[in-house]
Design a protein around this motif. Structure first.
Motif, mmCIF file in Angstrom:
data_model
loop_
_atom_site.group_PDB
_atom_site.id
_atom_site.type_symbol
_atom_site.label_atom_id
_atom_site.label_comp_id
_atom_site.label_asym_id
_atom_site.label_seq_id
_atom_site.Cartn_x
_atom_site.Cartn_y
_atom_site.Cartn_z
ATOM 1 N N ALA A 261 2.383 1.666 -3.392
ATOM 2 C CA ALA A 261 1.430 2.146 -4.396
ATOM 3 C C ALA A 261 1.237 3.656 -4.301
ATOM 4 O O ALA A 261 1.087 4.346 -5.320
ATOM 5 C CB ALA A 261 0.095 1.430 -4.221
ATOM 6 N N LEU A 262 1.243 4.182 -3.066
ATOM 7 C CA LEU A 262 1.103 5.630 -2.893
ATOM 8 C C LEU A 262 2.317 6.373 -3.448
ATOM 9 O O LEU A 262 2.182 7.411 -4.110
ATOM 10 C CB LEU A 262 0.921 5.960 -1.407
ATOM 11 N N PRO B 163 -1.213 -2.725 -5.210
ATOM 12 C CA PRO B 163 -1.276 -3.608 -4.031
ATOM 13 C C PRO B 163 -1.978 -4.929 -4.291
ATOM 14 O O PRO B 163 -1.579 -5.970 -3.749
ATOM 15 C CB PRO B 163 -2.043 -2.761 -3.002
ATOM 16 N N TRP B 164 -3.041 -4.905 -5.105
ATOM 17 C CA TRP B 164 -3.781 -6.139 -5.353
ATOM 18 C C TRP B 164 -2.926 -7.142 -6.126
ATOM 19 O O TRP B 164 -3.008 -8.354 -5.891
ATOM 20 C CB TRP B 164 -5.069 -5.822 -6.115
ATOM 21 N N TRP C 296 0.819 -1.222 0.000
ATOM 22 C CA TRP C 296 0.000 0.000 0.000
ATOM 23 C C TRP C 296 0.844 1.259 0.000
ATOM 24 O O TRP C 296 0.616 2.156 -0.835
ATOM 25 C CB TRP C 296 -0.980 -0.035 1.170
ATOM 26 N N ASP D 234 2.126 6.077 -7.160
ATOM 27 C CA ASP D 234 0.845 6.544 -7.704
ATOM 28 C C ASP D 234 0.210 5.502 -8.628
ATOM 29 O O ASP D 234 -0.215 5.804 -9.747
ATOM 30 C CB ASP D 234 1.038 7.865 -8.453
ATOM 31 N N GLN D 235 0.169 4.264 -8.126
ATOM 32 C CA GLN D 235 -0.425 3.153 -8.874
ATOM 33 C C GLN D 235 -1.424 2.431 -7.972
ATOM 34 O O GLN D 235 -1.076 1.485 -7.260
ATOM 35 C CB GLN D 235 0.655 2.179 -9.364
ATOM 36 N N PRO D 236 -2.683 2.840 -7.949
ATOM 37 C CA PRO D 236 -3.661 2.276 -6.999
ATOM 38 C C PRO D 236 -3.948 0.786 -7.187
ATOM 39 O O PRO D 236 -4.411 0.127 -6.258
ATOM 40 C CB PRO D 236 -4.918 3.124 -7.249
ATOM 41 N N ARG D 237 -3.693 0.233 -8.363
ATOM 42 C CA ARG D 237 -3.958 -1.189 -8.595
ATOM 43 C C ARG D 237 -2.801 -2.080 -8.149
ATOM 44 O O ARG D 237 -2.940 -3.294 -8.072
ATOM 45 C CB ARG D 237 -4.229 -1.433 -10.083
#
Length: 501
Positions: free
Chosen positions: A111-112, A120-121, A108, A115-118
């Motif tokens: 990702a911050l 972590p998944w 998480w 700047d890649q919100p996808r």
């Protein structure tokens, strides 16, 4: 009965046959990957490919720590008890689980930052790889110790075919980045199941940390070398992706993957071939023979690698458009620049095999650390100027690292630097003439369809290069091959797990 007794009664060396099978599986794996590359590239696209290129290095970095280097340390033990194997199994498995949880937690904030919100998944989906890696440490060690490298070859074959089928099916159904995640998970599940079923490690509910204290000490050196090598190969993706975004990273990662293909193919046959021959010469105290083998190894390697990378640099615009498609057009100049890095990396790998064969693992650790620091520093400084500039800078930097390798090797062998540099002359001279011929023939081939022009360029380049090299160095190359044949004809092969310092 000892393994030596088995070899003596059967009249052949199972380890040697297994190493050949493993080399063959490497070639097969690369063939499947090369066949899948243009298909997945067209179905997935640069942005999705770049997103996975951010997730996979992070997970693989954690994987370097998953068994704390104990699989190689355990493989060196000739006498192994059930209690020791059980302790290593639970320790490595627990470490893999802890790293899996840590990777999920760190996904998480990473990702911050990027700047890649996808992201972590994807990382969480890949995290079970760490657990499987830890739980396979004992099985890997047993296979290496017993010389049953054919087990690894079988696992590579099964995992390559299964993972390719899964990735293709998922990509055809629009899974995008998840098709590449599914490919990685399938590959690891197949390897995990195959190696453990064939190794049959003896695991009990027993755990005593004092049993593995010396293994952990050995493993630290192994992990250090592996981490340094990993950094030189993967952290640049994180920097390029963070500074320039996933599309630029997609171009960079695709080009980088292509230029590392010869290096990956070499990792099977040539590394073991050079390592074992040099090891025997070093064991006999024949420093002069070791130096001759080093020069021969570099001449043979450069004779194959020079035309490969020079030719790839020339045909890259045509090949990228024809094989990968027009949406990968901007990857062509990146590929052209990175061929210099591919040439340098592949020769560094050969020189690493020589150093390890000489028992100089501490020097190899220093050189992999230098390569990692050089890669990070170069990309960190140049990424803001664009992916093409960064690629050109990396190519120049890795060539400088290759020269540093040559300096270290010349000092250790106590031979003049010019003798090692001279080993590159036949390959580079032939590649230069080949390049001139291709540029001269370009206007004559311009009217041909793209596929016919690509085939004609490859055929012409190969014919010109072959004629020049045979005219310049046919006798020396034959002597080089014979020198290695004589070295391998003496005695049994040394351990494939070199001593760490």
């Amino acid at each position: 009965m000892s393994l030596a007794g088995v070899r003596g009664r059967r009249g052949f060396d199972p380890a040697a046959l297994g190493a050949l099978a493993l080399s063959g599986s490497n070639v097969l794996r690369m063939g499947v990957q090369l066949a899948m590359l243009p298909i997945l590239a067209r179905l997935v696209g640069p942005s999705e490919y770049g997103l996975v290129a951010l997730a996979v290095p992070f997970v693989l970095f954690c994987n370097m720590l998953a068994d704390a280097g104990m699989s190689q340390a355990l493989a060196r033990r000739q006498e192994v008890t059930t209690e020791l194997e059980s302790t290593v199994f639970w320790l490595a498995g627990g470490l893999g689980l802890a790293l899996s949880v840590l990777a999920c937690a760190l996904a998480w904030p990473l990702a911050l930052v990027l700047d890649q919100p996808r992201l972590p998944w994807l990382i969480m989906a890949l995290s079970p790889i760490l657990v499987m890696s830890g739980l396979t440490a004992v099985a890997n060690a047993r296979v290496i110790r017993e010389g049953r490298f054919g087990v690894f070859a079988g696992g590579d074959f099964i995992s390559t075919v299964a993972s390719a089928a899964v990735a293709l099916t998922a990509a055809l159904n629009g899974a995008g980045a998840w098709s590449l995640v599914a490919q990685q998970l399938t590959m690891w599940v197949c390897k995990f199941a195959w190696v453990n079923l064939n190794a049959r490690p003896r695991i009990r509910r027993y755990f005593r940390p004092s049993e593995v204290r010396d293994l952990v000490r050995f493993g630290v050196h192994s992990v250090g070398a592996n981490l340094s090598d990993f950094v030189s190969r993967n952290v640049d993706n994180l920097i390029v992706g963070g500074v320039l975004g996933t599309v630029a990273l997609g171009y960079y990662a695709m080009a980088y993957q292509i230029v590392r293909v010869p290096d990956l193919i070499i990792s099977g046959p040539l590394y073991l071939y050079v390592f074992t021959a040099v090891s025997r010469a070093a064991h006999d105290g024949a420093r002069g023979k070791a130096a001759d083998l080093a020069v021969s190894a570099l001449r043979l390697a450069s004779s194959v690698l020079a035309p490969t990378f020079v030719g790839l640099a020339i045909i890259s615009p045509l090949a990228v458009a024809l094989v990968l498609g027009e949406k990968w057009h901007d990857a062509a100049p990146v590929l052209t620049h990175l061929t210099a890095a591919g040439f340098g990396f592949a020769h560094c790998f050969v020189m690493g095999a020589i150093l390890m064969g000489l028992g100089r693992s501490h020097l190899q650790f220093r050189m992999t650390a230098l390569a990692g620091a050089t890669t990070i520093g170069t990309i960190a400084v140049t990424a803001r100027f664009g992916v093409e500039t960064a690629s050109a800078a990396i190519g120049s930097a890795i060539l400088l690292v290759m020269l540093a390798y040559l300096e270290v090797l010349a000092r250790d062998l106590r031979i003049p630097r010019r003798r090692l540099l001279g080993a590159f002359l036949p390959g580079l001279a032939g590649a230069a003439v080949m390049a001139g011929a291709l540029f001269a023939a370009e206007p004559l081939l311009a009217s041909l369809p793209d596929l016919a022009r690509l085939v004609a360029m490859i055929a012409l380049g190969g014919a010109v290069y072959g004629a020049v090299v045979l005219a310049l160095a046919r006798g020396r190359l034959i002597d080089d091959a014979r020198r290695f044949a004589r070295a391998h004809a003496k005695g049994a092969a040394p351990s494939a797990v070199p001593e760490a310092v």
